[in-house]
Structure formats: C-alpha cells, structure tokens
Design a protein around this motif. Structure first.
Motif, PDB file in Angstrom:
ATOM      1  N   LEU A   1      -9.633  -3.528   2.321  1.00 54.90           N
ATOM      2  CA  LEU A   1      -9.185  -2.140   2.417  1.00 54.90           C
ATOM      3  C   LEU A   1      -7.758  -2.070   2.930  1.00 54.90           C
ATOM      4  O   LEU A   1      -7.442  -2.608   4.002  1.00 54.90           O
ATOM      5  CB  LEU A   1     -10.108  -1.368   3.381  1.00 54.90           C
ATOM      6  CG  LEU A   1     -11.588  -1.329   3.000  1.00 54.90           C
ATOM      7  CD1 LEU A   1     -12.403  -0.708   4.137  1.00 54.90           C
ATOM      8  CD2 LEU A   1     -11.801  -0.540   1.703  1.00 54.90           C
ATOM      9  N   TYR A   2      -6.908  -1.418   2.137  1.00 54.57           N
ATOM     10  CA  TYR A   2      -5.503  -1.259   2.538  1.00 54.57           C
ATOM     11  C   TYR A   2      -5.424  -0.025   3.444  1.00 54.57           C
ATOM     12  O   TYR A   2      -5.562   1.110   2.977  1.00 54.57           O
ATOM     13  CB  TYR A   2      -4.658  -1.039   1.283  1.00 54.57           C
ATOM     14  CG  TYR A   2      -3.195  -1.399   1.372  1.00 54.57           C
ATOM     15  CD1 TYR A   2      -2.653  -2.051   2.479  1.00 54.57           C
ATOM     16  CD2 TYR A   2      -2.336  -1.112   0.307  1.00 54.57           C
ATOM     17  CE1 TYR A   2      -1.305  -2.399   2.509  1.00 54.57           C
ATOM     18  CE2 TYR A   2      -0.990  -1.454   0.335  1.00 54.57           C
ATOM     19  CZ  TYR A   2      -0.487  -2.097   1.437  1.00 54.57           C
ATOM     20  OH  TYR A   2       0.840  -2.440   1.475  1.00 54.57           O
ATOM     21  N   ALA A   3      -5.208  -0.263   4.713  1.00 60.03           N
ATOM     22  CA  ALA A   3      -5.229   0.843   5.675  1.00 60.03           C
ATOM     23  C   ALA A   3      -3.839   1.212   6.179  1.00 60.03           C
ATOM     24  O   ALA A   3      -3.585   2.367   6.525  1.00 60.03           O
ATOM     25  CB  ALA A   3      -6.118   0.492   6.863  1.00 60.03           C
TER      26      ALA A   3
ATOM     27  N   GLY B   1      -2.591  -9.103   7.650  1.00 57.50           N
ATOM     28  CA  GLY B   1      -1.385  -8.398   8.075  1.00 57.50           C
ATOM     29  C   GLY B   1      -0.968  -8.955   9.425  1.00 57.50           C
ATOM     30  O   GLY B   1      -1.648  -9.825   9.967  1.00 57.50           O
ATOM     31  N   VAL B   2       0.132  -8.448   9.934  1.00 57.48           N
ATOM     32  CA  VAL B   2       0.654  -8.986  11.197  1.00 57.48           C
ATOM     33  C   VAL B   2       0.195  -8.096  12.352  1.00 57.48           C
ATOM     34  O   VAL B   2       0.488  -6.906  12.380  1.00 57.48           O
ATOM     35  CB  VAL B   2       2.190  -9.082  11.153  1.00 57.48           C
ATOM     36  CG1 VAL B   2       2.728  -9.663  12.457  1.00 57.48           C
ATOM     37  CG2 VAL B   2       2.631  -9.933   9.962  1.00 57.48           C
ATOM     38  N   LYS B   3      -0.529  -8.712  13.287  1.00 55.86           N
ATOM     39  CA  LYS B   3      -1.055  -7.945  14.426  1.00 55.86           C
ATOM     40  C   LYS B   3       0.001  -7.801  15.505  1.00 55.86           C
ATOM     41  O   LYS B   3       0.033  -8.573  16.467  1.00 55.86           O
ATOM     42  CB  LYS B   3      -2.276  -8.669  14.992  1.00 55.86           C
ATOM     43  CG  LYS B   3      -3.558  -8.370  14.256  1.00 55.86           C
ATOM     44  CD  LYS B   3      -4.727  -9.058  14.932  1.00 55.86           C
ATOM     45  CE  LYS B   3      -5.379 -10.021  13.995  1.00 55.86           C
ATOM     46  NZ  LYS B   3      -6.013 -11.160  14.570  1.00 55.86           N
TER      47      LYS B   3
ATOM     48  N   TYR C   1       0.204  -4.738   6.698  1.00 52.86           N
ATOM     49  CA  TYR C   1       0.187  -5.753   5.649  1.00 52.86           C
ATOM     50  C   TYR C   1       1.236  -5.425   4.581  1.00 52.86           C
ATOM     51  O   TYR C   1       1.368  -4.276   4.146  1.00 52.86           O
ATOM     52  CB  TYR C   1      -1.197  -5.823   4.985  1.00 52.86           C
ATOM     53  CG  TYR C   1      -1.186  -6.751   3.784  1.00 52.86           C
ATOM     54  CD1 TYR C   1      -1.380  -8.118   3.949  1.00 52.86           C
ATOM     55  CD2 TYR C   1      -0.897  -6.265   2.506  1.00 52.86           C
ATOM     56  CE1 TYR C   1      -1.301  -8.979   2.863  1.00 52.86           C
ATOM     57  CE2 TYR C   1      -0.820  -7.115   1.420  1.00 52.86           C
ATOM     58  CZ  TYR C   1      -1.023  -8.469   1.610  1.00 52.86           C
ATOM     59  OH  TYR C   1      -0.935  -9.322   0.540  1.00 52.86           O
ATOM     60  N   GLY C   2       1.959  -6.449   4.152  1.00 51.84           N
ATOM     61  CA  GLY C   2       2.882  -6.327   3.037  1.00 51.84           C
ATOM     62  C   GLY C   2       2.848  -7.635   2.272  1.00 51.84           C
ATOM     63  O   GLY C   2       2.945  -8.715   2.858  1.00 51.84           O
ATOM     64  N   SER C   3       2.691  -7.534   0.965  1.00 50.09           N
ATOM     65  CA  SER C   3       2.544  -8.741   0.161  1.00 50.09           C
ATOM     66  C   SER C   3       3.835  -9.551   0.093  1.00 50.09           C
ATOM     67  O   SER C   3       3.816 -10.780   0.077  1.00 50.09           O
ATOM     68  CB  SER C   3       2.103  -8.333  -1.238  1.00 50.09           C
ATOM     69  OG  SER C   3       1.746  -9.446  -1.981  1.00 50.09           O
TER      70      SER C   3
ATOM     71  N   SER D   1       2.209  -0.649  -4.461  1.00 52.36           N
ATOM     72  CA  SER D   1       2.702  -0.414  -3.093  1.00 52.36           C
ATOM     73  C   SER D   1       2.610  -1.657  -2.192  1.00 52.36           C
ATOM     74  O   SER D   1       2.126  -1.595  -1.063  1.00 52.36           O
ATOM     75  CB  SER D   1       1.948   0.762  -2.459  1.00 52.36           C
ATOM     76  OG  SER D   1       2.109   1.932  -3.237  1.00 52.36           O
ATOM     77  N   ASN D   2       3.064  -2.790  -2.749  1.00 57.52           N
ATOM     78  CA  ASN D   2       3.187  -4.024  -1.945  1.00 57.52           C
ATOM     79  C   ASN D   2       1.842  -4.576  -1.467  1.00 57.52           C
ATOM     80  O   ASN D   2       1.735  -5.126  -0.370  1.00 57.52           O
ATOM     81  CB  ASN D   2       4.124  -3.757  -0.747  1.00 57.52           C
ATOM     82  CG  ASN D   2       4.750  -5.033  -0.216  1.00 57.52           C
ATOM     83  OD1 ASN D   2       4.659  -6.112  -0.835  1.00 57.52           O
ATOM     84  ND2 ASN D   2       5.376  -4.950   0.945  1.00 57.52           N
ATOM     85  N   PHE D   3       0.818  -4.416  -2.280  1.00 58.58           N
ATOM     86  CA  PHE D   3      -0.530  -4.872  -1.914  1.00 58.58           C
ATOM     87  C   PHE D   3      -0.933  -6.087  -2.743  1.00 58.58           C
ATOM     88  O   PHE D   3      -0.948  -6.030  -3.978  1.00 58.58           O
ATOM     89  CB  PHE D   3      -1.509  -3.713  -2.147  1.00 58.58           C
ATOM     90  CG  PHE D   3      -2.905  -3.930  -1.602  1.00 58.58           C
ATOM     91  CD1 PHE D   3      -3.114  -4.426  -0.322  1.00 58.58           C
ATOM     92  CD2 PHE D   3      -4.022  -3.590  -2.367  1.00 58.58           C
ATOM     93  CE1 PHE D   3      -4.393  -4.588   0.186  1.00 58.58           C
ATOM     94  CE2 PHE D   3      -5.313  -3.745  -1.859  1.00 58.58           C
ATOM     95  CZ  PHE D   3      -5.495  -4.242  -0.587  1.00 58.58           C
TER      96      PHE D   3
END
Ligand code: IPE
Ligand code: IPE
Ligand code: MG
Length: 224
Positions: free
Chosen positions: A53-55, A97-99, A130-132, A180-182
């Motif tokens: 899920l892209y949040a 993603g980066v925490k 997150y960004g791909s 969108s960079n996913f």
C-alpha cells in the motif's frame, strides 16, 4: 487462471473525496483508512499473500504541514489501536521507504514490524516516505560500494522489496493514470488497473471485480 500472490495499490483520491463531501482533505484521509481495513480483510478472503500500500511518497512532503501531520497522526493512532488485532490475524507488517520520522513513530513502526515478523497469513508492505527513484539509486550505490556485478539478480538484493515477489496487480484509484514514483522496477510485468473511484469509495466488490479480470488475462512475459 493466473495465480495471485501480490497486489500493490496506489490509494489515491482521499483529498478530493473530503472536499467533495463538503469537508477537508483530512476528512478524506480519515475515510480512506476505513477502505484500507476493508481491503486488508478482502485480501485475506482472496488468499493474497502480499499487499503493498502506497501511503506516503517521498514527494508528499511538499504538502501543507497540517496535512502531513494529520496523515502521520492517523497512522500512529492506527498502529497503536490495531497492531494487536493485525497480529492476532497472523498479519505481518513491513515498512518500505526510509524511516526518518519522529522518534516516537520510528519506534512504533519498528516495534510493529518486530511483533508481527513471523506472521504468515498476509504480508502488508506499507510504503511510507517511499520513492522508487531513491530506492534504485541507493541500490546501484550499494552494488558499486560492495563491488558487485551489476545484474538483475544482484540489484534485486538491494531493493527494499527484496524477498517480496513482484506485484501481479497494480491498482490506482482516483481516476489518474500515472505511477507517481511507485515501484518502477517491480511493476515491469504487473497488470495495471486504473480505477475511476476515489479511494474512500473503493469497495470490496470493485476489488473482487479487478481480481476476477486479472485471473483471466493472458500474461505473456515476452513469450507468445
Ligand atoms: C491519498 O490521496 C494519497 C496520499 C498521499 C495519502 P490524495 O491525498 O492524493 O488525494 P487527492 O489525489 O488529492 O484527491
Ligand atoms: C501518490 O499519490 C502517492 C500516494 C498515494 C501515497 P499522489 O496524489 O501523491 O500523486 P500525484 O502527486 O498526484 O502524482
Ligand atoms: Mg492524489
């Protein structure tokens, strides 16, 4: 019929939904969370093993501070209230993603991941900050640093989705056709469904319809 292991979703349209219902964008985010819970249950019913899920994207920091804060508060409360329930349902939570959030949220994310680490029924990959593009650049940097040959197999090891099969299905709600960079690498052979409905209006019925359609698609992977 195609097997279905992994569904990835760009949950888009919350803000517009809130405005459409004569309220705020944040009202839409709250409504969107209900859909998340619905789709988790539906995924289990469909025996799906991975739900991504892209949040929150690396670009979403450009939103007003009030909205960003609201989103992370929503997430924090969700985890505090629901992680035991997810754990009981044998669901594993993984953050991609980066925490780099507040100390409190980072701690909560880490403890939620740790608690559910061994669960087997469904793995939820929550894409947060997150960004791909960042993920790929980082992977290439690591390949170079560790003097690895640059090939698919090695690259994969440095992605945040290592150990996760590529998505079979990508769904984007909200009537917008872009990525969108996913998961730019991972979606290379996914079946893509763009859904007109805004995320808070997306139902189990809509979800099942997509799954049914997917199962009948002839997936070629380059072959004939
Ligand atoms: C949800 O939808 C996506 C998140 C960043 C949480 P949006 O907030 O992008 O809603 P729209 O697209 O503006 O309607
Ligand atoms: C993509 O939605 C990100 C998430 C759903 C988290 P956006 O609403 O941020 O995408 P753009 O900016 O319209 O491309
Ligand atoms: Mg949007």
């Amino acid at each position: 019929m195609n097997p279905l292991n992994h569904v990835a979703i760009i949950m888009d349209g919350n803000g517009r939904w809130g405005i459409k219902h004569k309220n705020s964008r944040n009202f839409g985010h709250r409504a969107g969370l209900k859909t998340v819970e619905k789709i988790i249950r539906a995924s289990i019913r469909n025996k799906i093993k991975f739900l991504t899920l892209y949040a929150f994207s690396t670009e979403n920091w450009k939103r007003p501070k009030k909205e960003v804060n609201y989103l992370f508060n929503l997430l924090e409360n969700f985890l505090i209230n629901k992680i035991d329930d997810l754990h009981k349902q044998n669901i594993k939570l993984k953050i991609i993603g980066v925490k780099n959030f507040s100390k409190k949220l980072n701690k909560l994310l880490n403890s939620s991941e740790k608690k559910t680490y061994k669960n087997k029924k469904l793995q939820i990959n929550l894409a947060l900050n997150y960004g791909s593009k960042f993920e790929l650049i980082n992977a290439f940097k690591n390949l170079l640093k560790n003097k690895k040959v640059i090939n698919e197999k090695n690259l994969r090891k440095y992605l945040q989705t290592k150990d996760i099969p590529d998505p079979d299905i990508l769904i984007r709600t909200g009537n917008t056709k872009r990525l969108s960079n996913f998961l730019l690498w991972q979606l290379a052979y996914s079946e893509i469904f763009f859904e007109k409905k805004l995320w808070p209006d997306f139902s189990e019925k809509d979800y099942n319809k997509i799954i049914k359609k997917y199962k009948l698609i002839k997936r070629n992977f380059g072959k004939v």
